[in-house]
Scaffold this active site. Structure first.
Site, mmCIF file in Angstrom:
data_model
loop_
_atom_site.group_PDB
_atom_site.id
_atom_site.type_symbol
_atom_site.label_atom_id
_atom_site.label_comp_id
_atom_site.label_asym_id
_atom_site.label_seq_id
_atom_site.Cartn_x
_atom_site.Cartn_y
_atom_site.Cartn_z
ATOM 1 N N SER A 103 0.610 8.511 -0.845
ATOM 2 C CA SER A 103 0.952 7.537 -1.889
ATOM 3 C C SER A 103 0.209 7.831 -3.195
ATOM 4 O O SER A 103 -0.953 8.240 -3.170
ATOM 5 C CB SER A 103 0.603 6.119 -1.438
ATOM 6 N N PHE A 132 -5.536 4.711 0.256
ATOM 7 C CA PHE A 132 -4.850 5.017 -1.014
ATOM 8 C C PHE A 132 -5.739 5.817 -1.963
ATOM 9 O O PHE A 132 -5.800 5.553 -3.169
ATOM 10 C CB PHE A 132 -4.397 3.725 -1.711
ATOM 11 N N SER A 194 0.413 -0.284 3.793
ATOM 12 C CA SER A 194 -0.927 0.224 4.091
ATOM 13 C C SER A 194 -1.861 -0.911 4.492
ATOM 14 O O SER A 194 -2.041 -1.874 3.735
ATOM 15 C CB SER A 194 -1.510 0.951 2.871
ATOM 16 N N ASN A 196 -4.988 -0.655 4.586
ATOM 17 C CA ASN A 196 -6.287 -0.387 3.975
ATOM 18 C C ASN A 196 -6.403 -0.880 2.543
ATOM 19 O O ASN A 196 -7.414 -0.643 1.883
ATOM 20 C CB ASN A 196 -6.572 1.122 4.012
#
Length: 218
Positions: A103, A132, A194, A196
């Protein structure tokens, strides 16, 4: 490099030799490396043109049409491997029908503190907690513009996976990504899955998702 072989037996022997080389030589060496370093090293190998090249055209039976886009085969490299758009051609030349970069976040960010990738040897898998990490849209866009400007067309489909910066507003970040990469991608992915990135999966609610999709499509 992978190349054409005139007889099925020769192809089978070649496959067996390649598998044995990986299991007995390459994997034992790679497994001694730090997991994140081995990931970066594999991307570097593809970038440097040191990964295998599949020189056998895909059989027509593998051709797949998805949302008006033709894929020569349905096996692709998901986002999370070539996160920064460094080795698209190298990975496509290995035989993937598509490579999905990202990403990518609008601004550069480091992601989660290290260590953040862990091997699960008993499961033949890994846990990825990168969070990310991204070189940022400007850097990745520069690489992909140079890639598209090359005289040789890409041998597969280029997808671009868009993320948001950790502390930024979601809608403006995704709209920025669409504007930056819409002309370079064969398809775009808006990543709201995601685990995270704090609050990211809140965008999966119906109201939030409708507002986000409306913004990025406009």
């Amino acid at each position: 490099a992978v190349s054409y072989v005139p007889h099925p037996i020769a192809g089978d022997l070649k496959n067996r030799a390649g598998t044995a080389l990986y299991k007995n030589v390459a994997w034992p060496a790679i497994s001694l490396m730090n997991p994140e370093f081995s990931h970066s090293f594999s991307v570097w190998l593809a970038k440097a043109g040191l990964t295998p090249v599949d020189r056998v055209p895909d059989d027509a039976i593998l051709s797949t049409m998805v949302l008006g886009k033709r894929f020569s085969n349905p096996l692709g490299l998901a986002a999370g491997c070539d996160k920064h758009g460094e080795a698209v051609r190298g990975f496509l030349e290995m035989g993937f029908g598509f490579v999905e970069v990202g990403s990518i976040t609008p601004l550069p960010q480091d992601g989660n503190p290290k260590p953040r990738m862990f091997r699960l040897k008993e499961d033949d898998g890994v846990i990825n907690r990168y969070g990310f990490n991204s070189d940022g849209a400007d850097a990745v866009r520069g690489r992909l513009e140079a890639l598209r400007a090359e005289n040789t067309p890409l041998p597969g489909v280029l997808g671009i996976n868009l993320g948001k910066n950790k502390t930024a507003e979601a809608v403006p970040d995704y709209v920025h990504g669409v504007k930056q990469f819409g002309v370079l991608a064969d398809y775009l992915v808006v990543n709201v899955s995601s685990p995270n990135t704090p609050g990211l999966r809140d965008l999966q609610g119906k109201k939030e998702m409708q507002a986000l999709m409306k913004a990025v499509i406009q």
